[in-house]
Structure formats: structure tokens, C-alpha cells
Design an enzyme around this catalytic site. Structure first.
Site, PDB file in Angstrom:
ATOM      1  N   CYS A  44      -6.539  -3.379   6.907  1.00 32.48           N
ATOM      2  CA  CYS A  44      -7.911  -2.884   6.702  1.00 32.48           C
ATOM      3  C   CYS A  44      -8.915  -3.630   6.164  1.00 32.48           C
ATOM      4  O   CYS A  44     -10.251  -3.206   6.154  1.00 32.48           O
ATOM      5  CB  CYS A  44      -7.523  -1.420   6.178  1.00 32.48           C
ATOM      6  N   CYS A 101       1.056  -1.070  -0.131  1.00 33.65           N
ATOM      7  CA  CYS A 101       0.099   0.037   0.029  1.00 33.65           C
ATOM      8  C   CYS A 101       0.785   1.081  -0.207  1.00 33.65           C
ATOM      9  O   CYS A 101       0.620   2.294  -0.759  1.00 33.65           O
ATOM     10  CB  CYS A 101      -0.853  -0.175   1.211  1.00 33.65           C
TER      11      CYS A 101
END
Length: 358
Positions: A197, A95
Site C-alpha cells: 500500500c 501490519c
């Protein structure tokens, strides 16, 4: 007072990035808050609202960038593929590489921003002697900050480091919360999530099955000699170093020591079988801008929560190396990341592509 420099700050909705905005404003930067929309979820929507509220309180503009497709391709699909191939991925590293310091950099250019900033606990310093930008560990009053996140940032290039600011690099978590409370930020007491997440609750196997439609197949649980000890319900549900949940009564503590996707096996053994003398690493990014060309003694760690250990790095090519530790390391997993340090400087890091057993 302004220094005429404009910064795009990645705002997640948490206290760290909001406090980073405060510190940037104190340094005279023109700050623009930007939140990455990564998922279609309630938590993602809440994060955007929290970031927007903090930006309003700070008096800075707030933008939302729809990165859902890019996040699915570069992070979620990589995560699934690596797990399905028997590896242990690190989606937070991906990410950072593909979203926060690539896609966000593109947005910074669109909006005329000189820098991008995040709420990571790390530092960037320019070394005039080396003529290089150095990624360093975060520090606080008592020395190295226990919240240091430099491990997740090793993929940063010299061009990126030149334009990255980490305002929290010299702050403790306690100081950050105190600053947020004093400034009346609405998220000053917001708790931190420990989960990935997109996998709330941490049930990787269930997530992968639901996302890909691939159902796990039963296979053999074996020992290091290949003898069958029992049956597993799908190797993606197992992690190197795991003790609980193996599903077989051994009469003594046993741990997952390896997985083989091609043979659909999970290998278990006693604790001592988890230790390895070293590893091979691939796709290495030399963060400090200097590729190792000869055997070098430094320190390395193979997971974020670990303390780095003395090792020798033996270059094999421009982006591969063999790493031999002074002391055997426990539960090294292929697919995870190894990061090299010289004191508080990140030398580089790469993907663990092989494990060298004792």
C-alpha cells in the site's frame, strides 16, 4: 435479532471487509466498522470514503482510527531498515501484528467490543481436546480456498485468537462478491490492489531513497566464488530470484542468488544455485499454543504464493529452529517468513534468518 456480542470490524473499503460485516450481522452481532488511517494519500482517503459508504448502506456505525505514526514506525521504518540491511521484509505480516491485531484490539477495548473481525480468508476454531484456539486455512466448497491468507496471520497469539473472528473463512471470493452485489454494497465491484500500500508501482528502491534520504551506492556484482562480474547501482533494487533487470549481459539466464549489505555486493548465479536444502528461523511464534520441543515432521512454505512442502523442524531454542526440506526449495530469502502447517492448521511461523545451501 442480536446475540449481545459487539464486534469491531476492520473495514478497509474493499469488498471483503464489507461482506464480512454482512455475515456478522446475519449471525446477530452488533457490528462497529473501523477504518485504519495509515497514510497521507489519495488511496487512503478513498478507502475511508468507500468504507464509510458501505457502513451507511449496512446501517452500522463507522469510526476512523489515526494510526499513521504507528504505521510509519512499526511497518514502514521496519521495511526500510530490513531492505537496507540486505533482507527481504514482509510488511503485510508486520501490519497485521502491530496494527490490525494489536492497535485495533486496544480500540475494541475502548469501545466495549467483545471481538475484532477482519476480511481475511482464514478460520479460528477452538479445540476442546487441546484446550487451544487453532488458526486454520480458509476453506470453500471445493476444499482449501486458493485465497487462504493464514500465512500472513501466524503471529496471532492464543489471547488474540480467542477474540478474533474471520467471517470469510468458509467463503470463496466469488461468493463474497455475489453477496455484496445482492446486498447493494457500493464497493461490490471494487478491484484489489496487488501492490504494497505504501509503495505504489512496486519501486522499492525509489521509495526507500525518497523516504530515508539514503542514496544507493554502486557496488560489485559477483558470482559464488567472489569474482567480479560487473557493477550494480544499489543492492536494494535487487531481489533473490530476480532474473530481469540485473543490467549485465551474461549470454545465459542468470539470477540474483544473494545480497550482502555489509560488502555492498549482489551475487548472481544459474538457476540451480537458487535452491537450498533448508533454513534457520528466528522470532518464531507458535500460533497453535504449543512450542515444538523435539524434531517434528510437518509442512512449511517460505512465501505466500507457494504451496507448502514437507520438512523437518529442529528446535534450537524456544523461538528458533532449523528447517530441513525433503526437496530443495527455490529462492529462499532472509527476512521473509516461514510458516509451518499440520494439514490445515497453522503451527507457527518466524523470520528466515539464514539459508542452508545445498
Amino acid at each position: 435479532m442480536t446475540n449481545n456480542k459487539k464486534v469491531l470490524l476492520a473495514m478497509s473499503g474493499g469488498v471483503d471487509s464489507s461482506s464480512a460485516a454482512l455475515l456478522l450481522k446475519k449471525r446477530g452481532f452488533e457490528v462497529v466498522g473501523g477504518t485504519m488511517l495509515l497514510l497521507d494519500s489519495e488511496s487512503a482517503r478513498n478507502g475511508i470514503e468507500d468504507a464509510k459508504a458501505a457502513a451507511e448502506r449496512l446501517g452500522i456505525p463507522h469510526l476512523v482510527f489515526d494510526f499513521r505514526k504507528k504505521f510509519a514506525k512499526e511497518v514502514i521504518e521496519r521495511f526500510n531498515n530490513e531492505y537496507l540491511n540486505g533482507l527481504t521484509p514482509n510488511p503485510c505480516v508486520d501490519c497485521n501484528r502491530f496494527l490490525k491485531f494489536s492497535a485495533m484490539m486496544d480500540e475494541a477495548d475502548k469501545y466495549g467490543c467483545d471481538y475484532i473481525a477482519t476480511g481475511h480468508y482464514a478460520r479460528v476454531e477452538y479445540d476442546e481436546t487441546l484446550n487451544k484456539y487453532l488458526l486454520k486455512k480458509a476453506i470453500c466448497e471445493n476444499g482449501i480456498n486458493p485465497k487462504d491468507q493464514s500465512y500472513f496471520l501466524y503471529n496471532l497469539t492464543q489471547e488474540q485468537l480467542k477474540r478474533v473472528i474471520f467471517p470469510l473463512g468458509r467463503s470463496s471470493k466469488e461468493e463474497v462478491r455475489e453477496l455484496a452485489e445482492e446486498s447493494g454494497l457500493p464497493n461490490s465491484k471494487k478491484s484489489e490492489s496487488q501492490d504494497i500500500c505504501f509503495v505504489p508501482g512496486g519501486d522499492y528502491a525509489r521509495f526507500i531513497e525518497k523516504y530515508t534520504g539514503i542514496k544507493p551506492h554502486k557496488g560489485r556484482v559477483i558470482d559464488k566464488y567472489g569474482s567480479t562480474l560487473g557493477e550494480h547501482g544499489g543492492f536494494i533494487a535487487y531481489t533473490v530470484g530476480q532474473r530481469k533487470g540485473i543490467g549485465i549481459a551474461f549470454g545465459k539466464p542468470m539470477y540474483v542468488t544473494g545480497k550482502n549489505a555489509a560488502e555492498n555486493t549482489v551475487t548472481v548465479g544459474e538457476n540451480e544455485e537458487l535452491f537450498s536444502e533448508g533454513l534457520t528461523a528466528s522470532k518464531i511464534n507458535w500460533t497453535a499454543g504449543r512450542r515444538m520441543e523435539k524434531e517434528t515432521d510437518c509442512f512449511a512454505k517460505t512465501r505466500y504464493s507457494q504451496k507448502e512442502s514437507p520438512c523437518r523442524v529442529i528446535p534450537l531454542s524456544s523461538d528458533t529452529a532449523r528447517v530441513i526440506f525433503e526437496q530443495p526449495q527455490r529462492a529462499i530469502a532472509e527476512g521473509q517468513r516461514v510458516v509451518f502447517y499440520d494439514g490445515d492448521v497453522v503451527l507457527g511461523g518466524g523470520v528466515i534468518s539464514g539459508v542452508l545451501k545445498k
